[in-house]
Design a protein around this motif. Sequence first.
Motif, short mmCIF file in Angstrom:
data_model
loop_
_atom_site.label_atom_id
_atom_site.label_comp_id
_atom_site.label_asym_id
_atom_site.label_seq_id
_atom_site.Cartn_x
_atom_site.Cartn_y
_atom_site.Cartn_z
N SER A 130 -30.98 43.73 37.20
CA SER A 130 -29.72 43.34 36.57
C SER A 130 -28.60 43.37 37.60
N ASN A 131 -27.80 42.31 37.63
CA ASN A 131 -26.64 42.25 38.53
C ASN A 131 -25.33 42.51 37.79
N GLY A 132 -25.45 43.03 36.56
CA GLY A 132 -24.25 43.37 35.80
C GLY A 132 -23.58 42.18 35.13
N ASN A 133 -24.21 41.02 35.18
CA ASN A 133 -23.61 39.84 34.56
C ASN A 133 -24.28 39.48 33.23
N GLY A 134 -25.09 40.39 32.72
CA GLY A 134 -25.74 40.16 31.44
C GLY A 134 -27.08 39.48 31.53
N THR A 135 -27.49 39.10 32.73
CA THR A 135 -28.79 38.45 32.89
C THR A 135 -29.73 39.34 33.67
N ILE A 136 -31.02 39.14 33.47
CA ILE A 136 -32.06 39.90 34.16
C ILE A 136 -32.96 38.92 34.91
N ARG A 137 -33.16 39.17 36.19
CA ARG A 137 -34.11 38.34 36.94
C ARG A 137 -35.36 39.17 37.23
N ARG A 138 -36.42 38.50 37.62
CA ARG A 138 -37.70 39.16 37.88
C ARG A 138 -38.07 38.92 39.34
N ASP A 139 -38.14 40.01 40.12
CA ASP A 139 -38.54 39.94 41.53
C ASP A 139 -39.94 40.51 41.69
#
Length: 476
Positions: free
Chosen positions: A138-147
């Motif tokens: 999470s980058n704190g912008n409400g979205t979640i990415r998958r690494d």
Amino acid sequence: MTSLETLPIAVIGAGPVGLAAAAHLIRRGLPVRVYEAGATVATSVKDWGHVRLFSPWEYNTDTAARALLQSHGWREPPGKAMPTGLDLCEAYLKPLAETPEMAAVIETGAKVTAITRQGADKVLSKGRETKPFVLAVSNGNGTIRRDLARAVIDASGTWTTPNPLGSGGILAEGEAENAGNIAYGIPDVLGRDRAAYEGKTTLVVGAGHSAANVLLDLARLAERDPRTSIVWATRGENLMRVYGGGTADQLPARGELGSALKALVDSGQVTLVAGFSVTRVNAVDGQVMVEGETAQGIREVGPVDRIVVSTGQRPDLNLTRELRLDLDPWLESSKALGPLIDPNLHSCGSVPPHGHGELAHPEPGFYTVGIKSYGRAPTFLMLTGYEQVRSVVAAIAGDLVEAADIHLVLPETGVCSTNLPVDGVPASSGCCGGPAPAKADACCVADAEAKAEGKSGCGCDPAKAPEKVAEPAGCC
């Protein structure tokens, strides 16, 4: 499916141990990506930046990190000087993170919220070790990415998950409702937080080095403003561990910390309430009353203006819920490490050498390092974490000979479970006859003498060894 060999090793946390892990990976030419939840590296260290460490610089820097820094012209601070947390950040961690090699792999403001295997939850066994790790970021912008990652080194620490005020590990009644009167950890009572404590009555709860630092700072504040008063509550009644080994401590500043605290209590500058387990917090006209259980029954302390909860931290286990971990059932440390650091059994300030073998889990390629590897156990030193990651990175690189060649000699505290007074009766000083000689790779005098005679393992009397220790290494 992605090939594991093409993926980076993920390091969670850009504190001292996380950055050391990255430095070792870079030195071995392995791809790495570092995730830091805070806005800058070492965010948690900065939170206690006003605190002076009792260990000097020589214990607080990592070999691979020093080599990387020196290749860019860095000058190492004097080895015997003792830095504050802010000194550690400004003179070591910040320059390390700014080297081109490190800057290219560190991402700040990136919070890892969960880890799993690609296409496999915790239950699936078949082919598990061939699947990449998946990190939810999470980058704190409400979205979640998958690494994706080949391996994961969790150096996220425990600072942001403090233990509660309430005894038994759960919130006291009224603790959440009176959060405005409560601080956790080590507030900067002489600096940024001074207005909240000057001229006020503060209750400090806890019996470790964090509590000692807060109490000593409050005493300095009281010298400037006599209206400031201090109450100290501890769950236990035997305070020898926090008072420390004095001149027997191989880290003099650590010994002095405990001695200074004892002097404050003896002089009456700090009011001690020992054997007090907090159960309730009640608001009373802008202040709070604290209720707790004692051997004599229920007792109230207060009213007080502020409460500082310095009762330690615990690991965040939600992060790894979908991974197969093997944890000590009560410390929540790596299971193999638990018997070596269990404060219920021994506490001599030294931990037997340990590395990738003790830090690994049934989940291949996942390691917990740093203070999080200790779970709820206290007395972690950065030097321990540096040797941990050196061994772990060697194992990930396939260099098992180097990974197994572990060296860890920690400075003794001068206080052990074997020399704590029982019912007020002093025991013999030191563990098994006193602290080990400063240069001895041993846990205590008996162990040092046994090794000098060519014997292996701990030289302590086996009859005194704790039952939980799996082998005779370590301090009895």
